[in-house]
Motif scaffolding. Structure first.
Motif, PDB file in Angstrom:
ATOM      1  N   UNK A 176       0.857  -1.195   0.000  1.00  0.00           N
ATOM      2  CA  UNK A 176       0.000   0.000   0.000  1.00  0.00           C
ATOM      3  C   UNK A 176       0.890   1.240   0.000  1.00  0.00           C
ATOM      4  N   UNK A 177       0.489   2.232  -0.790  1.00  0.00           N
ATOM      5  CA  UNK A 177       1.216   3.494  -0.894  1.00  0.00           C
ATOM      6  C   UNK A 177       0.268   4.654  -0.613  1.00  0.00           C
ATOM      7  N   UNK A 178       0.851   5.731  -0.110  1.00  0.00           N
ATOM      8  CA  UNK A 178       0.136   6.996   0.072  1.00  0.00           C
ATOM      9  C   UNK A 178       0.764   8.027  -0.862  1.00  0.00           C
ATOM     10  N   UNK A 179      -0.078   8.770  -1.563  1.00  0.00           N
ATOM     11  CA  UNK A 179       0.429   9.830  -2.428  1.00  0.00           C
ATOM     12  C   UNK A 179      -0.315  11.129  -2.153  1.00  0.00           C
ATOM     13  N   UNK A 180       0.442  12.169  -1.889  1.00  0.00           N
ATOM     14  CA  UNK A 180      -0.133  13.504  -1.720  1.00  0.00           C
ATOM     15  C   UNK A 180       0.094  14.307  -2.991  1.00  0.00           C
ATOM     16  N   UNK A 181      -0.737  15.334  -3.247  1.00  0.00           N
ATOM     17  CA  UNK A 181      -0.618  16.102  -4.494  1.00  0.00           C
ATOM     18  C   UNK A 181       0.786  16.654  -4.720  1.00  0.00           C
ATOM     19  N   UNK A 182       1.314  16.414  -5.919  1.00  0.00           N
ATOM     20  CA  UNK A 182       2.626  16.924  -6.281  1.00  0.00           C
ATOM     21  C   UNK A 182       3.796  16.172  -5.679  1.00  0.00           C
ATOM     22  N   UNK A 183       3.513  15.059  -5.010  1.00  0.00           N
ATOM     23  CA  UNK A 183       4.563  14.286  -4.359  1.00  0.00           C
ATOM     24  C   UNK A 183       4.621  12.872  -4.908  1.00  0.00           C
ATOM     25  N   UNK A 184       5.767  12.225  -4.698  1.00  0.00           N
ATOM     26  CA  UNK A 184       5.910  10.829  -5.087  1.00  0.00           C
ATOM     27  C   UNK A 184       5.179   9.931  -4.089  1.00  0.00           C
ATOM     28  N   UNK A 185       4.764   8.759  -4.525  1.00  0.00           N
ATOM     29  CA  UNK A 185       4.155   7.805  -3.590  1.00  0.00           C
ATOM     30  C   UNK A 185       5.132   7.410  -2.476  1.00  0.00           C
ATOM     31  N   UNK A 186       4.531   7.058  -1.347  1.00  0.00           N
ATOM     32  CA  UNK A 186       5.302   6.646  -0.175  1.00  0.00           C
ATOM     33  C   UNK A 186       4.823   5.264   0.261  1.00  0.00           C
ATOM     34  N   UNK A 187       5.749   4.349   0.460  1.00  0.00           N
ATOM     35  CA  UNK A 187       5.384   2.990   0.878  1.00  0.00           C
ATOM     36  C   UNK A 187       4.911   3.000   2.326  1.00  0.00           C
ATOM     37  N   UNK A 188       3.726   2.426   2.554  1.00  0.00           N
ATOM     38  CA  UNK A 188       3.161   2.337   3.901  1.00  0.00           C
ATOM     39  C   UNK A 188       3.252   0.918   4.452  1.00  0.00           C
ATOM     40  N   UNK A 189       2.834  -0.040   3.645  1.00  0.00           N
ATOM     41  CA  UNK A 189       2.702  -1.426   4.075  1.00  0.00           C
ATOM     42  C   UNK A 189       3.194  -2.340   2.969  1.00  0.00           C
ATOM     43  N   UNK A 190       3.889  -3.401   3.347  1.00  0.00           N
ATOM     44  CA  UNK A 190       4.342  -4.410   2.392  1.00  0.00           C
ATOM     45  C   UNK A 190       3.973  -5.794   2.917  1.00  0.00           C
ATOM     46  N   UNK A 191       4.015  -6.754   2.033  1.00  0.00           N
ATOM     47  CA  UNK A 191       3.622  -8.123   2.355  1.00  0.00           C
ATOM     48  C   UNK A 191       2.280  -8.154   3.077  1.00  0.00           C
ATOM     49  N   UNK A 192       1.370  -7.365   2.583  1.00  0.00           N
ATOM     50  CA  UNK A 192      -0.030  -7.275   2.999  1.00  0.00           C
ATOM     51  C   UNK A 192      -0.260  -6.651   4.368  1.00  0.00           C
ATOM     52  N   UNK A 193       0.617  -6.933   5.340  1.00  0.00           N
ATOM     53  CA  UNK A 193       0.327  -6.481   6.700  1.00  0.00           C
ATOM     54  C   UNK A 193       1.538  -5.956   7.469  1.00  0.00           C
ATOM     55  N   UNK A 194       2.694  -5.874   6.816  1.00  0.00           N
ATOM     56  CA  UNK A 194       3.906  -5.404   7.508  1.00  0.00           C
ATOM     57  C   UNK A 194       4.032  -3.894   7.357  1.00  0.00           C
ATOM     58  N   UNK A 195       4.141  -3.218   8.491  1.00  0.00           N
ATOM     59  CA  UNK A 195       4.209  -1.754   8.494  1.00  0.00           C
ATOM     60  C   UNK A 195       5.633  -1.309   8.186  1.00  0.00           C
ATOM     61  N   UNK A 196       5.760  -0.420   7.200  1.00  0.00           N
ATOM     62  CA  UNK A 196       7.072   0.118   6.858  1.00  0.00           C
ATOM     63  C   UNK A 196       7.598   0.957   8.033  1.00  0.00           C
TER      64      UNK A 196
END
Lengths: 122, 107
Positions: free
Chosen positions: B35-55
């Motif tokens: 899962x990624x979060x993207x704010x306007x004008x910014x690159x995506x940011x990794x939030x979660x990987x392997x379905x449930x692991x918090x970055x």
């Protein structure tokens, strides 16, 4: 700190070519897989191409296969995307993104650069 | 190619709300989902990987769950900084694919 900086974007006519570069710093570039991802204006993310850490395996989205080529120069810590026969639908912000973990090809993307804008228009 | 479908496309919520976003894969991707979060004008940011692991560095109000074809991203108590667009991504195959995105707006 880990940093990715894209360059080379611009305006090009349909059928033209452009080469994007992504300068990497702050990490062992030759140990990580690298990707290009694009985002058309106001649209979502589309993965474009993946290059393994050692440069031996390349994968492309069907939409760019045969027209785009991904490559890397580990001596310069730089990733490239050669884009040929460009179409208006290739207009997008192009991000380079590192694989999260070393050597693994199937890995999420982190971090991302800030992007380079490519506009294909006559 | 594996298709990823997110719902809803837009979500209106208030600060403090519990928010859930769903992502469905067209075939099993085991737990190879990010899962990624993207704010306007910014690159995506990794939030979660392997379905449930918090970055590392991501607030614990974010959580992920699921496996196979059904996945969810939950924000337990929405904060002002969380208003953004969220994308799921499968990396089970060499041709990675993203969901179409979910925009979380202020209600």
């Amino acid at each position: 700190q880990v940093q990715l900086v894209e360059s080379g974007g611009g305006v090009v006519q349909p059928g033209g070519s452009l080469r994007l570069s992504c300068a990497a710093s702050g990490f062992a570039f030759s140990s990580y897989p690298m990707n290009w991802v694009r985002q058309a204006p106001g649209k979502g993310l589309e993965w474009v191409a993946l290059l393994s850490y050692d440069g031996t395996n390349k994968f492309y989205a069907d939409s760019v296969k045969g027209r785009f080529t991904i490559s890397r120069d580990s001596s310069k810590s730089t990733l490239y995307l050669q884009m040929d026969n460009l179409r208006p639908e290739d207009t997008a912000l192009y991000y380079c993104a590192r694989g999260r973990w070393q050597q693994l090809v199937l890995t999420p993307f982190d971090p991302w650069g800030q992007g380079s804008l490519v506009t294909v228009s006559s | 190619d594996i298709q990823m479908t997110q719902s809803p496309s837009t979500l209106s919520a208030s600060v403090g709300d519990r928010v859930t976003i769903t992502c469905r894969a067209s075939q099993s991707i085991r737990s190879w989902l990010a899962w990624y979060q993207q704010k306007p004008g910014k690159a995506p940011k990794l939030l979660i990987y392997k379905a449930s692991s918090l970055e590392t560095g991501v607030p614990s109000r974010f959580s992920g769950s699921g496996s196979g074809t059904e996945f969810t991203l939950t924000i337990s108590s929405l904060q002002p900084d969380d208003f953004a667009t969220y994308y799921c991504q499968q990396y089970n195959s060499y041709s990675s694919t993203f969901g179409q995105g979910t925009k979380v707006e202020i209600k």
